[in-house]
Each structure stands twice: as C-alpha cells, then as structure tokens.
Enzyme design. Sequence first.
Site: not given
Length: 515
Positions: A274, A349
């Site tokens: 990020k 996920r």
Amino acid sequence: MSYPQLDALPELTQALTDPSYDALIVLASNFAHPELNFLQPQLEQAAERDQRVGQQLTAVLCPDVPGQRLILAPVGSLDRDYDDVRSFADAAKGAIALAKEMGARAPLVWTEPVESAVFQQAAAVSYLAMCQALWQPLEGREVVGEEKLEPVVKLGFCGLSATEANELMAIEAGRRLARDLAGTEPERMSALNFAAYCQQAFAGSAVQVEVVTDVPTLQRDYPLMMAVARSSLAVKRHHPAVIRLSYTPEGAIAQTLLLAGKGLVYDTGGADLKVGGSMAGMSRDKGGGAAVAGIMMALAGLKPQGIKVVAEIGAVRNSIGSDAFVPDEIITSHAGVRVRIGNTDAEGRLVLADLLSHLREQALNEVTPQLFSIATLTGHAARSVGPYTALVENGPARSLKLAERVQQQGDLWGDPCEISRSRREDFQFIQAKTSAEDVLSCNNAASSVTVRGHQFPMAFLVEASGLSSHGQAQNKPIPYLHLDIAGSGVDGSDWIHGKPSAAPVLALLMASLGS
C-alpha cells in the site's frame, strides 16, 4: 470493560426527584409533547433568549430537572420517506457528548415516543448510540484511566423495562469488545494479543475459547491464511492465531450459526505494498473478526435458548519482507482448491476461505446451519454503498431471505445494510486462467475501480472454501451470507481516526435471535 449502567425507569416525573441523576436529556422532534408540559414555561423563556432552543442542540439552566442541566436534542423530521432511527442515534451522540463536557455523570434521558414502527427501538438505539459516543480507545484508557476518560457511569432511560435494560447492556458489552479489538493499534492488538484479549474477555462466561498458535498446525490446517502470515513469522510477536469461540445453549438446539471473521491486525498490502499514504488505518482491518467476537460476547450475556453459535477468527498480520508471498503463487486451500494469487493486498479473502472451509465441514453435522463471513474486505463496498454493510448471499440463503431479514433488523436498530446479488459474472471473473489453478483470487487492480469489486470476492469465497458443493440444487445446501463492512466499520468512514462502529453486530444479532 466498563460502560454506562442502564437504569430502566417507568416514567419521567418519578425520576426527576431521584438525586442520583444530574442532568436531563430530551431527544424529540416535538418539545411540546404532553409529557414535557412541566418544562414549557422554562422552554418558552429560554427560547426568548436563545433562538437555537428547539432547533439545535442546546443546554438550558433549569431548576426543575436533575442537576439543573437540561439538554435539548432535536431529532429533526421523522415523517419523510427516508427518515430512520439514526435520527435519534445522531441526536443522542451529540447530547451525551455535551452532557459529559458539562460535567454530568449520570444523565436522565427521555426519548419521544413515536407511533411509527420505524422508530420502535428509538430508546434502545439512543442508549447504544450514547455508549458509542462515550467510548474511548483502549490504549488511552489503559494510560490515562477509564474513570477520567469515560466519567459517565449511569444513564436512566424512560420507557424501557428492566429486562430490556439488561439485554441492552449485554449487547453493549459485545459492541464495546468489538470496538476495543478493532480500534486498537497493531502492537497492542497484535494477533497474539487479540487472542489473549478474547481469552480475558470471555473468561468465566458461557462462551468457550480455544486459541491455536502452533505454526506447523496452522500451516497444515489454514494454508491460505498462513501464506498471508508467512512474512510475519520472522517476528515472534507478530505470529498469527486462530481463535475459536463457541456458545452452546442449555436444552434443545433448533438453529446453528457459524461465523468467520477476518482479523487482519495490520495490512501492509504485502508485496503489493500500500503506497501513497493508504496504509494508515490498516490496524482497523480486523473489524470483521472484532465484530464476530462482539456478537459472541453479546450472546454470553443474553444466553438465548435454542441457538448454537460457533465462530472462527483468523488473526494475522500481512507483513512485507523477504519471505512474503507474491502474486502468481498457487496455494492449495484447506478445501483442496488450487488458488492462484492475483494480488497480495487481497489477503482477507484468503484468510476467510480457510476459516469457512473448517466451518463448512462442521456445518454438515449441525442442526439447521447458517454460515456467515464478516470482513472489512473491499474498498468497492465502501464506494458502492457508502456507510452501509454490503450483504451478498448464496442461493440457499436467498431462498430463506436471510439478507432481507438482516437488512430489516439493521434498519430497526440503526445498523443499516444494503443487499447485493451474487451473479454469474462474479464466478466467471475468478475462473481459472490455466490448468495450473482451480480459481483466481482476484485481479491486480484495486477493488474500488473493479467492476463488481465487492460481489466477485464472495464468489471466490464460495469456490475456495468448498461451499460450491452446497448450493441450492445440491445434496446438502448450506445458507451462506457474506457481510462486507468496509464502509460501515467506522463512524464517518475515517479509517485512521474514526471510532469503530461495531457494525454489523446489531443487525446480525437481532436477525439471528428473531427480534
């Protein structure tokens, strides 16, 4: 973990003379309500001096109320198509903040009774909103002291029964635990500390706790999660944990809920780092796991009959380093599905898929099972539905109108949700591109700029966890609902400084308990 005690009061006039209260807060759209007749002379005089009275949040010196502190909190219009109970919640937050600033420690609260079913929980929602506003971060409380940062010790509410008060305090205990877990910085609430905090919180309660930290065991049983954790293993204090929580009622079981919670205690993005300042606030990426723990804490206090609840939280840090997992790797999930990694910043996920696979196996032996996952999963959810929880259900859940029930209860309790459909395009999106894999975890673009960016991850979860074998037309269908709280997990969508909202504890809890 203290929070304001809730006293249920039969009516306002009796409570006005109780010396244990030191302020009166009025939440209303109409301050000329008959129950407030005794205040009308003072209100008229105050309005002559201050035109904000009845229009904005104001405080009035009034000798006829406890502590001579009268706080008037207008809730605004309640008869428009789009008005909901959050009007009371917003007014309640502002009012209790003002009461605290004025030095009140035990306010009395009156909420205007509204005939519309939309506002049937107005008093309860107002209490919970005040607790939300009063909550201060765990790190601050531990350094400065709860007594100083959270001085309000009691709230007296007119119109609630003693039973309702006890239930609301049990619910608030769960919401407070969820806020503490979600809102605490990544060293104080590392994966191991997250697990320890749960053990401490549930000690002696009706909820059983099991924590798995043995690395070889986790690598064998949670291979996708441990790919995310791989770079963190170099730092012992950053090691991962799976927290298993279970509540079993006395007597017969009619329903079993199985909850999977994403507990990313910090998300650097991994190899897909990020950048541009987007890493700040990623200690809140554990909001889904925190919400699961909060639901279990509420159940520990409520002790409902007939419902069994089992939860798994994957607490892990997605670190960057020489051993970090990278895109293009193919990792076999707990369910035996070969997953090609598309982006290491789509790590949640992966954690959920292994948790869901374990819970799927358990569901096959449980009474009337329903499966849920809760996660701060995608920026697309926040972009698509704003400050609402996004609900995506499989076929069996849709046949039960499970998302609709959660949405209805969320509306009543000020924990609103939006329903999204799972479509064939979502499953096509994650189809294998080569013979080397069974499924693709994601594309390599941000979810917020990906078409159906919060819907297709649910398709991945279904495939990677083995739930694809339990659809509506198959032998053993399992209802499954995915809840993405990326937009609802903090107040005001400020992921760096905003208070964790404890969403979707209320919506899912009330839907599950049949309230």
